[in-house]
Design an enzyme around this catalytic site. Sequence first.
Site, PDB file in Angstrom:
ATOM      1  N   CYS A  27       0.847  -1.201   0.000  1.00 32.36           N
ATOM      2  CA  CYS A  27       0.000   0.000   0.000  1.00 32.36           C
ATOM      3  C   CYS A  27       0.877   1.243   0.000  1.00 32.36           C
ATOM      4  O   CYS A  27       1.920   1.278   0.656  1.00 32.36           O
ATOM      5  CB  CYS A  27      -0.910   0.036   1.230  1.00 32.36           C
ATOM      6  SG  CYS A  27      -2.176  -1.251   1.254  1.00 32.36           S
TER       7      CYS A  27
ATOM      8  N   CYS B  56      -6.889  -0.033 -17.067  1.00 35.51           N
ATOM      9  CA  CYS B  56      -6.298  -0.070 -15.727  1.00 35.51           C
ATOM     10  C   CYS B  56      -5.094   0.865 -15.648  1.00 35.51           C
ATOM     11  O   CYS B  56      -4.350   0.835 -14.665  1.00 35.51           O
ATOM     12  CB  CYS B  56      -5.887  -1.495 -15.354  1.00 35.51           C
ATOM     13  SG  CYS B  56      -4.648  -2.213 -16.463  1.00 35.51           S
TER      14      CYS B  56
END
Length: 399
Positions: free
Chosen positions: A73, A357
């Site tokens: 992350c 994407c």
Amino acid sequence: MPQVKTLEISALGHRGEGVALIDTNRVFIPFTLPGETVRAEIDGNRGRLVELLAASPDRIAASCPHFGACGGCQVQHLTDVEYRTWKRGLVTSQLERAGIVAEVADVVPAHGAGRRRATLHATKTGAGFMSLRSHDIRLLDACPILVPALAAAPQIATAIAAAIGPCDVSFTATDLGLDAAISGKGIKPNAELTRTAARYDLARVAINGEVVLNYRVPTIRMGEADVPIPPGSFLQATSLAEETLAGLVIEAAKGAKSIADLFCGVGPFALRLAGRSAVYAADSDAPAIAALDAAHRKTKGLKAVTAEKRDLFRDPMSPFELNRFDTVIIDPPRAGARAQARELAGTKVARVVYVSCDPQSFARDAAILVAGGYRMGRVTPVDQFLHSAHVELLAVFSR
């Protein structure tokens, strides 16, 4: 030699790193936010946060204790409002660079219950993701961004590595249990791997693409079809993102009589669209095409789906082939679909629905379509990769 400097963070970059200026040079410092004053160790254009001197009012506590060390992350420390603004900006900035004026909607959250796919690097002592800017493995006890079915993934991957040696394990949470696709050098199935699979009730285990244990064929429900997923097959990271994107595609294709679904994968769009229209589907992934075809043949009530293995990068569909369709859907990988976009620009196809994407390759391809006479509608960003610098998007191009 690295130097420690006091810097003001002026922006949040496209990789989720804070941006500071040293003279006229940009420096990227992870885990910092615009408006903050920091001390950072600088090496070239990269920085490492040493001390936070003045925090942004938009800074919040990270939800995971591994944040800041694990590379999985990038942005857990930003308020939701500012996070969505930044994600939308990832799209608008690329369109602006490509010279495209377009309406960009607010970001649609699509994390849902979490990611249903994860690849962990595993040894007999633990498993996890790569650490930030490193090839070291950050060992995890749990990962809060995964679906509950993957809660034990680090423990399972560790047990697999203990059985057969260091490896990467790609997990997919399917409707019939966990699918484990293992990759690595010199690894082979053995009795301990079989016991591990049974202990954790794995549906299937593959090693380097070859199925070695198959207790249940893993399937994913797509519309009315149950799709047998090939080992390591591509899926949208979250089921909510798949449903969200499919809903947008179906709405965009409303009234279409003939549809081509290019870069179709295992058929998340084709199998849903076949409820109302005949579909031609193409992809270079032979196992994915076979899975789509098998799911279609076993599902009653669908219109015809013609599934073909075709490398659309090397052999894009020509205008002659495309002009028999009134709607074309393209959902390419991160590199985009430049060759196919060039062919589409020379067609009479009424609608092109582009799912992407990667905002950068999308903006490049969108410019090709617009130059070919298409009018671009509103762009809808969809956020399935929570806390990351990735964003999906969809736009409709009309003649």
